[in-house]
Write a protein that holds these residues in place. Structure first.
Motif, mmCIF file in Angstrom:
data_model
loop_
_atom_site.group_PDB
_atom_site.id
_atom_site.type_symbol
_atom_site.label_atom_id
_atom_site.label_comp_id
_atom_site.label_asym_id
_atom_site.label_seq_id
_atom_site.Cartn_x
_atom_site.Cartn_y
_atom_site.Cartn_z
ATOM 1 N N UNK A 193 0.845 -1.205 0.000
ATOM 2 C CA UNK A 193 0.000 0.000 0.000
ATOM 3 C C UNK A 193 0.873 1.244 0.000
ATOM 4 N N UNK A 194 0.422 2.265 -0.719
ATOM 5 C CA UNK A 194 1.172 3.518 -0.788
ATOM 6 C C UNK A 194 0.189 4.693 -0.704
ATOM 7 N N UNK A 195 0.770 5.883 -0.695
ATOM 8 C CA UNK A 195 -0.058 7.094 -0.627
ATOM 9 C C UNK A 195 -0.918 7.249 -1.879
ATOM 10 N N UNK A 196 -0.592 6.504 -2.937
ATOM 11 C CA UNK A 196 -1.395 6.588 -4.165
ATOM 12 C C UNK A 196 -2.629 5.687 -4.115
ATOM 13 N N UNK A 197 -2.716 4.854 -3.094
ATOM 14 C CA UNK A 197 -3.846 3.918 -3.064
ATOM 15 C C UNK A 197 -5.160 4.605 -2.716
ATOM 16 N N UNK A 198 -6.188 4.146 -3.414
ATOM 17 C CA UNK A 198 -7.557 4.589 -3.128
ATOM 18 C C UNK A 198 -8.348 3.299 -2.869
ATOM 19 N N UNK A 199 -8.696 3.086 -1.618
ATOM 20 C CA UNK A 199 -9.326 1.822 -1.228
ATOM 21 C C UNK A 199 -10.848 1.960 -1.247
ATOM 22 N N UNK A 200 -11.511 1.033 -1.943
ATOM 23 C CA UNK A 200 -12.980 1.001 -1.917
ATOM 24 C C UNK A 200 -13.381 0.403 -0.576
ATOM 25 N N UNK A 201 -13.990 1.210 0.280
ATOM 26 C CA UNK A 201 -14.308 0.754 1.632
ATOM 27 C C UNK A 201 -15.817 0.613 1.786
ATOM 28 N N UNK A 202 -16.298 -0.629 1.683
ATOM 29 C CA UNK A 202 -17.738 -0.869 1.798
ATOM 30 C C UNK A 202 -18.058 -1.760 2.999
ATOM 31 N N UNK A 203 -17.047 -2.080 3.794
ATOM 32 C CA UNK A 203 -17.233 -2.944 4.969
ATOM 33 C C UNK A 203 -17.745 -2.125 6.147
ATOM 34 N N UNK A 204 -18.385 -2.782 7.104
ATOM 35 C CA UNK A 204 -18.734 -2.056 8.334
ATOM 36 C C UNK A 204 -17.462 -1.706 9.119
ATOM 37 N N UNK A 205 -17.563 -0.691 9.986
ATOM 38 C CA UNK A 205 -16.374 -0.319 10.779
ATOM 39 C C UNK A 205 -16.507 -0.725 12.246
ATOM 40 N N UNK A 206 -17.310 -1.763 12.487
ATOM 41 C CA UNK A 206 -17.382 -2.261 13.874
ATOM 42 C C UNK A 206 -16.675 -3.614 14.026
ATOM 43 N N UNK A 207 -15.977 -4.049 12.982
ATOM 44 C CA UNK A 207 -15.224 -5.305 13.074
ATOM 45 C C UNK A 207 -13.780 -5.057 12.640
ATOM 46 N N UNK A 208 -12.934 -6.005 12.989
ATOM 47 C CA UNK A 208 -11.513 -5.938 12.643
ATOM 48 C C UNK A 208 -11.284 -5.664 11.154
ATOM 49 N N UNK A 209 -12.050 -6.345 10.313
ATOM 50 C CA UNK A 209 -11.792 -6.262 8.870
ATOM 51 C C UNK A 209 -11.899 -4.821 8.356
ATOM 52 N N UNK A 210 -13.048 -4.180 8.589
ATOM 53 C CA UNK A 210 -13.249 -2.824 8.068
ATOM 54 C C UNK A 210 -12.531 -1.762 8.879
ATOM 55 N N UNK A 211 -12.397 -2.004 10.187
ATOM 56 C CA UNK A 211 -11.822 -0.974 11.058
ATOM 57 C C UNK A 211 -10.301 -1.037 11.091
ATOM 58 N N UNK A 212 -9.775 -2.177 11.439
ATOM 59 C CA UNK A 212 -8.324 -2.239 11.645
ATOM 60 C C UNK A 212 -7.557 -2.623 10.375
ATOM 61 N N UNK A 213 -8.095 -3.555 9.610
ATOM 62 C CA UNK A 213 -7.338 -3.955 8.428
ATOM 63 C C UNK A 213 -7.452 -2.854 7.367
ATOM 64 N N UNK A 214 -8.677 -2.574 6.922
ATOM 65 C CA UNK A 214 -8.838 -1.626 5.816
ATOM 66 C C UNK A 214 -8.392 -0.207 6.207
#
Ligand code: MCA
Ligand code: AMP
Length: 505
Positions: A193-214
């Protein structure tokens, strides 16, 4: 004065005008603006009298303000406790009581039911609504936009995430600053991952996946996110041409593949698709490559450990496997009876050790001792095997767990509710294959002698104690449950009997 989590994820972006969040309405929130709001919220939190180490229980819809609240907890040295928006008041009551939260933040629609719960515990209640309004942001608007970050150590708690158990109530997994930070740094590097990345974030932010990983991976790299309120296929397809990467549960990928608009051209701007939280069928992996020419990168993690393994970014991403242990993570396969390490190629329980592994379960020393060995290895309860090239595959679960669309459901919790219903003698809850959610919940009921349970009434009754995603999608009444000679219900036979229930057209 230092606060490793805040400094390395957020503080290092101070004053940057680069975009952090792109909202679907076209609004762009820069790092500078996001951190100003974070600081304002940190003032509100400390102004409410919260001290470092206290828990902030948060059940709110996904919004930039909700994410800033998480950052504000880090800056003020508070422990962030995110809660699934689907949880009912019954479920929330347990989490608030068990964690001893000092503040509950919820949608205005929930204040009537949660205020009495919080009051009984001496906790305060503030609101934060889906549109970012509410008492919390009202107060924040009047606060200064810089805040003296509270000093914390790498070993201090940063977050509590509740995870259910095979028996009894949910356990609060205590995650330290360094658990979160070390994993985010490792993943950002592994996945380039770099400063050029634009991540599509459609996960909830109450779990590890969307909150901490993404989110944390994006913060480490200084990139930006297209921050969507939830998974909306049309919106994902509309946004994909300006994104570079996406993280999702397998349902995201099967839904994309079911849509003819998802083509090689539609995915042409993307450099990386990552899947996790539930098994990605090898078939989905292959279909995805055929359609887009890109291979999904599958990784494996848990609430208690963040991410443990990943397929390689540059090397072969092997379908049906979760790749190699991440740098710094030790992984072994053990005999579930003896704890002995098994030779390569044999199936056993996956155990992991590393800086990612949590500190234990909140106020549950026995449960912690059951799963976290004195030498630091965590017994995941997942069954796995390592092939000759070192790729780890998850081949089953030693724990009785259903994963539906990336949400975990512990059958015991549902069985306890079903067993209480009129006319029910006993129940067994199983997961069966489902075309959209991967697995779904089926309740198998045995009637009290001479009675016939009213399944419609039962489906209605489960709404109070259980979040919607835990509800059985089907109830079946049988004469008796299959049992082995020890009297244990043979769920494998039930799973086999009902395996086609949702799969046949
Ligand atoms: C929604 N419903 C569900 C689920 N999601 N039921 C069962 N399982 C689900 N996952 C309910 C809705 O309330 C609705 O009920 C009905 O099912 C249909 O909803 P639908 O509109 O199809 O769902 P959706 O809103 O599109 O959501 C599906 C979803 C979502 C996008 C797959 O569940 C999701 O975002 N899942 C990701 C979960 C996640 O982040 N997991 C990570 C945790 P009704 O019809 O009554 O209204 S695990 C983790 O963090 C570990 C560490 C890891 O490794 O990553
Ligand atoms: P949670 O309790 O929400 O942290 O869920 C963790 C569980 O999700 C793990 O113990 C696994 O059973 C499952 N899981 C996560 N990632 C994967 C994956 N890539 N393949 C199979 N199962 C997974």
């Amino acid at each position: 004065m230092a606060n490793p989590l805040y400094d390395n994820l957020f503080g290092k972006h101070a004053g940057r005008d680069a975009p952090f969040l792109h909202l679907v309405d076209g609004t762009v929130i820069s790092y500078r603006d996001f951190l100003a709001q974070t600081a304002q919220l940190a003032h509100v939190l400390t102004g409410l009298g919260l001290s470092p180490g206290e828990r902030v229980a948060v059940q709110v819809h996904k919004s930039p303000q909700a994410l800033a609240l998480c950052a504000a907890c880090a800056q003020a040295g508070l422990v962030f406790l995110p809660l699934n928006t689907a949880y009912t008041t019954d479920e929330l009551t347990y989490f608030i009581e068990n964690s001893g939260a000092a503040l509950v933040v919820c949608d205005a629609g929930k204040t009537a039911s949660l205020t009495p719960v919080a009051a009984g515990l001496g906790a305060k209640v503030e609101t934060l609504n889906a549109d970012g309004g509410g008492s919390l942001t009202d107060k924040a608007a009047a606060a200064p936009d810089s805040f003296d970050t509270v000093a914390r150590n790498a070993d201090d708690l940063a977050a509590f995430l509740y995870t259910s158990g095979t028996t009894g109530r949910s356990k609060g997994a205590m995650l330290t600053q360094s658990n979160l930070l070390s994993n985010a740094q490792t993943l950002a590097q592994e996945w380039q991952f770099s400063a050029d990345d634009v991540l599509l974030h459609a996960l909830p932010i109450f779990h590890t996946h969307g909150l901490f990983v993404a989110t944390n991976v994006t913060l480490v790299a200084g990139g930006s996110m297209i921050f969507m309120p939830g998974f909306d296929l049309d919106e994902i397809l509309a946004q994909m041409p300006r994104a570079t990467s996406m993280m999702g549960v397998p349902t995201f990928y099967t839904r994309l593949l079911d849509d003819a608009r998802f083509t090689k051209e539609a995915a042409a701007h993307m450099r990386l698709f990552i899947s996790g939280s539930a098994p990605l069928l090898a078939e989905t992996h292959v279909q995805f490559e055929t359609r887009t020419g890109q291979r999904i990168l599958e990784r494996y993690g848990m609430t208690e450990t963040n991410m443990n393994t990943s397929n390689p970014y540059a090397g072969e991403r092997r379908a049906g496997t979760v790749g190699f242990p991440l740098p710094g993570v030790e992984l072994k396969i053990t005999n579930p009876e003896t704890g002995e390490t098994l030779p390569q190629g044999e199936v056993g329980v996956i155990e992991v050790r590393g800086p990612n592994v949590f500190k234990g379960y909140w106020q549950m020393p026995e449960k912690t001792a059951d799963e976290l060995r004195a030498d630091g290895f965590f017994i995941t309860g997942d069954l796995g095997v390592i092939d000759e090239a070192g790729y780890v595959s998850i081949v089953g679960r030693g724990k009785d767990l259903i994963i539906s669309g990336g949400y975990n459901i512990y059958p015991k919790e549902v069985e306890l509710v079903l067993d209480e219903q009129g006319g029910v003698l006993e129940s067994a809850v199983i997961g069966v294959p489902h075309p959209d959610f991967g697995e779904t919940v089926v309740g198998v009921l045995v009637a009290q002698p001479g009675q016939s349970p009213d399944t419609d009434a039962i489906m209605e009754a489960v709404k109070g104690p259980l979040a919607r995603f835990k509800h059985p999608r089907r109830l079946v009444v049988v004469d008796s449950l299959p049992r082995n000679t020890m009297g244990k219900v043979q769920k494998n036979l039930l799973r086999d009997a009902y395996k086609d229930m949702f799969m046949l057209a």
